[in-house]
Design a protein around this motif. Structure first.
Motif, PDB file in Angstrom:
ATOM      1  N   LYS A  68      -7.642   2.344   5.080  1.00 16.12           N
ATOM      2  CA  LYS A  68      -8.786   2.907   4.555  1.00 16.12           C
ATOM      3  C   LYS A  68      -8.162   4.396   2.915  1.00 16.12           C
ATOM      4  O   LYS A  68      -8.699   4.255   2.004  1.00 16.12           O
ATOM      5  CB  LYS A  68      -8.487   4.168   5.052  1.00 16.12           C
ATOM      6  CG  LYS A  68      -9.917   3.958   6.669  1.00 16.12           C
ATOM      7  CD  LYS A  68      -9.992   5.274   7.066  1.00 16.12           C
ATOM      8  CE  LYS A  68     -10.732   4.615   8.265  1.00 16.12           C
ATOM      9  NZ  LYS A  68     -11.425   6.343   8.773  1.00 16.12           N
ATOM     10  N   MET A 112     -15.309  10.007   2.697  1.00 17.17           N
ATOM     11  CA  MET A 112     -15.746   8.579   3.021  1.00 17.17           C
ATOM     12  C   MET A 112     -16.110   8.011   4.839  1.00 17.17           C
ATOM     13  O   MET A 112     -16.953   7.510   4.904  1.00 17.17           O
ATOM     14  CB  MET A 112     -14.273   7.241   2.987  1.00 17.17           C
ATOM     15  CG  MET A 112     -14.552   5.740   2.671  1.00 17.17           C
ATOM     16  SD  MET A 112     -13.480   5.062   1.801  1.00 17.17           S
ATOM     17  CE  MET A 112     -11.715   6.125   3.070  1.00 17.17           C
ATOM     18  N   VAL A 130      -5.855   2.150   1.055  1.00 17.36           N
ATOM     19  CA  VAL A 130      -6.699   1.265  -0.014  1.00 17.36           C
ATOM     20  C   VAL A 130      -7.673   1.247   0.003  1.00 17.36           C
ATOM     21  O   VAL A 130      -7.758   2.045  -1.948  1.00 17.36           O
ATOM     22  CB  VAL A 130      -6.320  -0.265   0.508  1.00 17.36           C
ATOM     23  CG1 VAL A 130      -6.817  -0.759  -1.180  1.00 17.36           C
ATOM     24  CG2 VAL A 130      -4.748  -0.737   0.790  1.00 17.36           C
ATOM     25  N   ASP A 131      -8.278   1.787   0.297  1.00 16.96           N
ATOM     26  CA  ASP A 131      -9.644   2.059  -0.049  1.00 16.96           C
ATOM     27  C   ASP A 131      -9.526   3.768  -1.077  1.00 16.96           C
ATOM     28  O   ASP A 131     -10.492   3.279  -2.603  1.00 16.96           O
ATOM     29  CB  ASP A 131     -11.245   2.442   0.697  1.00 16.96           C
ATOM     30  CG  ASP A 131     -12.634   2.489  -0.151  1.00 16.96           C
ATOM     31  OD1 ASP A 131     -12.622   3.150  -0.014  1.00 16.96           O
ATOM     32  OD2 ASP A 131     -13.025   1.290   0.311  1.00 16.96           O
ATOM     33  N   ALA A 132      -9.301   4.647  -0.518  1.00 16.50           N
ATOM     34  CA  ALA A 132      -9.065   5.903  -1.436  1.00 16.50           C
ATOM     35  C   ALA A 132      -8.271   5.055  -2.487  1.00 16.50           C
ATOM     36  O   ALA A 132      -8.555   6.101  -3.519  1.00 16.50           O
ATOM     37  CB  ALA A 132      -8.368   6.813  -0.275  1.00 16.50           C
ATOM     38  N   GLN A 177     -10.021  12.675   0.648  1.00 10.25           N
ATOM     39  CA  GLN A 177     -10.814  11.301   0.248  1.00 10.25           C
ATOM     40  C   GLN A 177     -11.354  10.380   1.427  1.00 10.25           C
ATOM     41  O   GLN A 177     -12.381  10.030   1.134  1.00 10.25           O
ATOM     42  CB  GLN A 177     -10.493   9.893  -1.289  1.00 10.25           C
ATOM     43  CG  GLN A 177     -10.962   9.278  -1.187  1.00 10.25           C
ATOM     44  CD  GLN A 177     -12.774   9.472  -2.213  1.00 10.25           C
ATOM     45  OE1 GLN A 177     -12.468  10.219  -2.856  1.00 10.25           O
ATOM     46  NE2 GLN A 177     -13.699   8.255  -1.628  1.00 10.25           N
ATOM     47  N   GLU A 194       0.806  -1.733  -0.358  1.00  8.28           N
ATOM     48  CA  GLU A 194       0.135  -0.401  -0.105  1.00  8.28           C
ATOM     49  C   GLU A 194       0.844   1.216  -0.417  1.00  8.28           C
ATOM     50  O   GLU A 194       0.888   1.757  -0.735  1.00  8.28           O
ATOM     51  CB  GLU A 194      -1.003  -0.286   1.319  1.00  8.28           C
ATOM     52  CG  GLU A 194      -2.132   0.990   1.334  1.00  8.28           C
ATOM     53  CD  GLU A 194      -1.095   2.523   2.091  1.00  8.28           C
ATOM     54  OE1 GLU A 194      -1.160   3.618   1.739  1.00  8.28           O
ATOM     55  OE2 GLU A 194      -0.364   2.189   3.182  1.00  8.28           O
TER      56      GLU A 194
END
Lengths: 213, 100
Positions: B21, A58, B23-25, A54, A33
């Motif tokens: 989070k 969320m 990764v999601d973004a 972002q 990541e």
């Protein structure tokens, strides 16, 4: 204490245990990541601020968004009609960013109950409900919601009358369902704002019912 | 998966870790940048096979699919990823310690 975990010293404000995060041994996937994120920033694809924005957007989404839509539908028959005809447009009308997906609202009535699942993965009306709960993504829920939905509902404490029709809706990447629960009895005098407080996340997935007033 | 037999639905939840989070973004933003679609994300997830659903967590699968899609889109090469991952690992032992 919302949950009864054993290790009460390590609960987050929401009552859940913290998952290993910044202080555990670095994992292969965390390394990936970080590498992807840094490469995208280095290549001018994204800025760190965009990524954080972002995440903030969320985090700001919660079932309160969906609850506001449901409460409006309970109190405004014309809006309800628009919601059932085109969920995306109706939600946008209330100022919620729905993106390109099709949002389909399915109505619970005195003789029909609706349940949503994504058997493939985790498709979920996240723009209105936030990120899906962990159980929604488990293979147990995804497998059994279409095989024995009444048994699954019993595990969530929902016992449907035998003569009630149960419809299970399997979401896809670009078609997301949200349940419009039936308005509880005895709420005739409540405002939309007070009604929204009765609308739980699970009632909009179909694994729960709205709270009683 | 849909229709298979399975045990009781696990009701435990957890707060998302910051790496999850992110990764999601990155998945959302990578699509907004036009590098892949939600179908591309799904395709790479399914290519991992059933075993991945047993052995990897949700966001571990997602970061794998994200990476696959970005490499296919030419955003970076496999070699660049490998070099960067080595560089990150060399910074320390914990997620917090290796942030640049």
């Amino acid at each position: 204490m919302p949950h009864d975990h054993h290790d009460h010293d390590h609960l987050s404000p929401s009552g859940h245990p913290y998952r290993k995060d910044n202080d555990g041994q670095l994992t292969y996937w965390q390394t990936m990541e970080i590498a992807i994120r840094e490469l995208m920033v280095e290549k001018g694809e994204l800025t760190p601020a965009q990524i954080q924005a972002q995440i903030d957007a969320m985090d700001a989404r919660s079932p309160a968004n969906g609850a506001a839509v449901v409460a409006r539908a309970w109190t405004d028959p014309e809006f309800k009609q628009r919601l059932l005809e085109n969920g995306s447009d109706a939600a946008r009308e209330m100022g919620f960013d729905i993106g390109p997906m099709h949002l389909v609202a399915v109505e619970n009535t005195s003789d029909t109950h609706n349940l949503i699942v994504c058997t493939l993965c985790s498709c979920y009306p996240r723009n209105l409900l936030g990120l899906p709960p962990d159980w929604y993504k488990t293979r147990e829920y995804r497998s059994r919601a279409v095989r024995e939905p009444r048994a699954v509902l019993r595990e969530f404490g929902v016992e449907l009358p035998a003569d009630m029709t149960l419809r299970v809706h399997d979401s896809t990447a670009d078609m997301r369902y949200i349940v419009l629960p039936a308005r509880p009895e005895g709420t005739e005098n409540l405002t939309a704002e007070d009604l929204a407080k009765l609308v739980t996340r699970d009632s909009m997935i179909g694994t729960g019912l709205p709270k009683a007033p | 998966m849909g229709g298979d037999a399975a045990g009781p639905v696990p009701m435990d939840g957890h707060d998302f870790a910051i790496w999850e989070k992110r990764v999601d973004a990155l998945v959302i933003l990578g699509q907004q940048r036009g590098h892949f679609t939600v179908d591309g994300l799904r395709r790479a997830l399914e290519d991992m096979g059933e075993q991945a659903f047993e052995s990897m967590t949700y966001y571990e699968r997602w970061v794998t699919s994200l990476n696959q899609n970005l490499i296919e889109a030419g955003v970076y090469s496999l070699e660049e990823l490998g070099t960067k991952m080595e560089e990150v690992k060399a910074r320390g032992d914990t997620y917090g310690a290796v942030q640049s």
